[in-house]
Design a protein around this motif. Structure first.
Motif, PDB file in Angstrom:
ATOM      1  N   GLU A  66     -44.622  62.343   8.235  1.00 35.85           N
ATOM      2  CA  GLU A  66     -44.291  61.933   9.449  1.00 35.85           C
ATOM      3  C   GLU A  66     -43.244  60.770   9.338  1.00 35.85           C
ATOM      4  OE1 GLU A  66     -47.229  62.321   8.984  1.00 35.85           O
ATOM      5  OE2 GLU A  66     -47.924  63.990  10.335  1.00 35.85           O
ATOM      6  N   LYS A  70     -39.018  63.829  11.048  1.00 38.81           N
ATOM      7  CA  LYS A  70     -39.387  63.708  12.543  1.00 38.81           C
ATOM      8  C   LYS A  70     -39.172  64.888  13.429  1.00 38.81           C
ATOM      9  CE  LYS A  70     -39.116  59.337  11.313  1.00 38.81           C
ATOM     10  NZ  LYS A  70     -40.415  58.589  11.073  1.00 38.81           N
ATOM     11  N   ALA A  71     -39.881  64.636  14.548  1.00 38.05           N
ATOM     12  CA  ALA A  71     -39.937  66.067  15.406  1.00 38.05           C
ATOM     13  C   ALA A  71     -38.399  66.298  15.913  1.00 38.05           C
ATOM     14  CB  ALA A  71     -40.515  65.653  16.843  1.00 38.05           C
ATOM     15  N   GLY A  72     -38.337  67.679  15.763  1.00 39.15           N
ATOM     16  CA  GLY A  72     -36.866  68.376  16.110  1.00 39.15           C
ATOM     17  C   GLY A  72     -36.002  68.310  15.142  1.00 39.15           C
ATOM     18  N   GLN A  73     -36.247  67.903  13.892  1.00 40.25           N
ATOM     19  CA  GLN A  73     -35.236  67.737  12.926  1.00 40.25           C
ATOM     20  C   GLN A  73     -35.126  69.044  12.076  1.00 40.25           C
ATOM     21  OE1 GLN A  73     -36.350  64.273  10.412  1.00 40.25           O
ATOM     22  NE2 GLN A  73     -34.529  63.180  11.273  1.00 40.25           N
ATOM     23  N   CYS A 105     -43.928  69.980   6.596  1.00 42.86           N
ATOM     24  CA  CYS A 105     -42.681  69.451   7.561  1.00 42.86           C
ATOM     25  C   CYS A 105     -42.719  70.037   8.936  1.00 42.86           C
ATOM     26  CB  CYS A 105     -41.552  70.181   7.089  1.00 42.86           C
ATOM     27  SG  CYS A 105     -40.802  69.234   5.453  1.00 42.86           S
ATOM     28  N   PHE A 106     -43.297  71.222   9.185  1.00 41.39           N
ATOM     29  CA  PHE A 106     -43.602  71.780  10.384  1.00 41.39           C
ATOM     30  C   PHE A 106     -44.533  70.937  11.074  1.00 41.39           C
ATOM     31  CE2 PHE A 106     -41.630  75.833   8.895  1.00 41.39           C
ATOM     32  CZ  PHE A 106     -40.655  75.866   9.989  1.00 41.39           C
ATOM     33  N   ALA A 107     -45.660  70.509  10.439  1.00 42.48           N
ATOM     34  CA  ALA A 107     -46.716  69.703  11.198  1.00 42.48           C
ATOM     35  C   ALA A 107     -46.310  68.554  11.650  1.00 42.48           C
ATOM     36  CB  ALA A 107     -47.690  69.673  10.150  1.00 42.48           C
ATOM     37  N   ALA A 108     -45.028  67.961  10.791  1.00 43.33           N
ATOM     38  CA  ALA A 108     -44.554  66.609  11.372  1.00 43.33           C
ATOM     39  C   ALA A 108     -43.385  66.811  12.358  1.00 43.33           C
ATOM     40  CB  ALA A 108     -43.778  66.067  10.064  1.00 43.33           C
ATOM     41  N   GLY A 109     -43.605  67.931  12.849  1.00 42.42           N
ATOM     42  CA  GLY A 109     -42.547  68.169  14.024  1.00 42.42           C
ATOM     43  C   GLY A 109     -41.158  68.949  13.601  1.00 42.42           C
ATOM     44  N   LYS A 111     -38.173  71.213  13.451  1.00 40.88           N
ATOM     45  CA  LYS A 111     -37.608  72.349  14.160  1.00 40.88           C
ATOM     46  C   LYS A 111     -37.186  73.450  13.461  1.00 40.88           C
ATOM     47  CE  LYS A 111     -33.769  73.728  17.445  1.00 40.88           C
ATOM     48  NZ  LYS A 111     -32.600  73.388  17.983  1.00 40.88           N
TER      49      LYS A 111
END
Length: 312
Positions: A66, A70-73, A105-109, A111
């Protein structure tokens, strides 16, 4: 893989006697005080585990995925997939490691996660036989080709000495962040192929590198304005001789290691010191390390960093 090569690979997998390492993490010994305390660390080295387990330990010590995704990246994970070789022959990054990085990477958000490499052998065979295409797609990533010039666009490299321009893959340029995941191995021309050398898989015209001081051009491409947020060196299997392609399983040893850092020069320095315990490779022979330090993309002085050493 021929049956003979496969059997050799199995035989080599657990043979530590072929490696001149009594204390493999000693290459990261530091003279300063309190350089290996506190979180997060600048560089983490893990020895003795399986790829997924080692990466989980390492990324935790670095502050967690994380911190970097970041989320959505949109994320690019860039392994070495350059050769039509199965994982046992250590020509490419370990597919299990690649898959775990994607999952985190997906667990960290994230996209989207994209995986590619400008291969040396036929890209379809490399993607398939390396095991990386299947592993990456199973983890949810999009695996894209890199074999046509139309996939690249030109960028300027104002800090570079020789390589002033380069065509870089659109996937990387269009990403929010990217993660560099090379395998540690010997290279006939560059001497070592690790994180810095892995950048040759993001560009179109590799011929320019070989004609205009390979070592300098490797350092030059690492000055691009979007550096990798993480450099994760797969040293689970190591090609000690006849790199970068290798000839047989006799070129491979299995030290079960992993190095991770945000500093590309530091992580390659640590990995080269480690490799030097397997096969002779003094730092001064790997010219792109010092040239990268001269360009201020990282440091060869590991003593300046917070380092964590883990043995599983």
């Amino acid at each position: 893989m021929e049956r003979r090569e496969f059997l050799k690979a199995i035989a080599l997998a657990g043979v530590a006697a072929t490696i001149k390492i009594s204390n493999p993490l000693s290459v990261l010994a530091q003279s300063g005080q309190n350089l290996t305390t506190g979180l997060p660390y600048d560089l983490v080295a893990v020895m003795g585990g399986e790829p997924v387990e080692m990466f989980r330990r390492a990324i935790t010590e670095m502050g967690g995925m994380e911190k970097f995704v970041k989320a959505g990246q949109k994320v690019v994970v860039k392994p070495n997939i350059g050769w039509d070789k199965t994982p046992e022959l250590a020509g490419n990054t370990n597919p299990d490691l690649v898959a775990e990085i994607i999952r985190q990477c997906f667990a960290a958000g994230a996209k989207e996660v994209v995986v590619f490499d400008h291969t040396c052998d036929d890209w379809r065979k490399c993607y398939k036989n390396s095991g990386i295409e299947e592993a990456a797609e199973a983890a949810g990533a999009k695996v894209v080709p890199a074999h046509e010039e139309s996939y690249y666009r030109e960028i300027e490299l104002p800090r570079a000495k020789n390589l002033k321009k380069a065509k870089v893959h659109n996937a990387l340029l269009d990403s929010d962040v990217w993660i560099n995941v090379p395998i540690l191995k010997n290279h006939g021309g560059a001497k070592m192929t690790i994180s810095m050398k892995n950048h040759m898989g993001i560009v179109w015209d590799r011929g320019f590198f070989h004609k205009n001081d390979l070592q300098q051009c490797i350092a030059d491409i690492c000055t691009l304005e979007k550096p990798a947020v993480l450099n994760i060196v797969d040293a689970y299997r190591v090609m000690k001789t006849n790199g970068p392609r290798g000839k047989s399983a006799a070129d491979v040893v299995n030290p079960k290691g992993l190095f991770i850092s945000t500093d590309i020069v530091a992580v390659d320095t640590a990995a080269t010191k480690f490799f030097n315990q397997i096969e002779s490779m003094p730092l001064e022979v790997v010219g792109h390390l010092a040239k990268g330090e001269e360009l201020s993309i990282g440091t060869m002085d590991i003593d300046k960093l917070k380092v964590k050493r883990i043995r599983i």
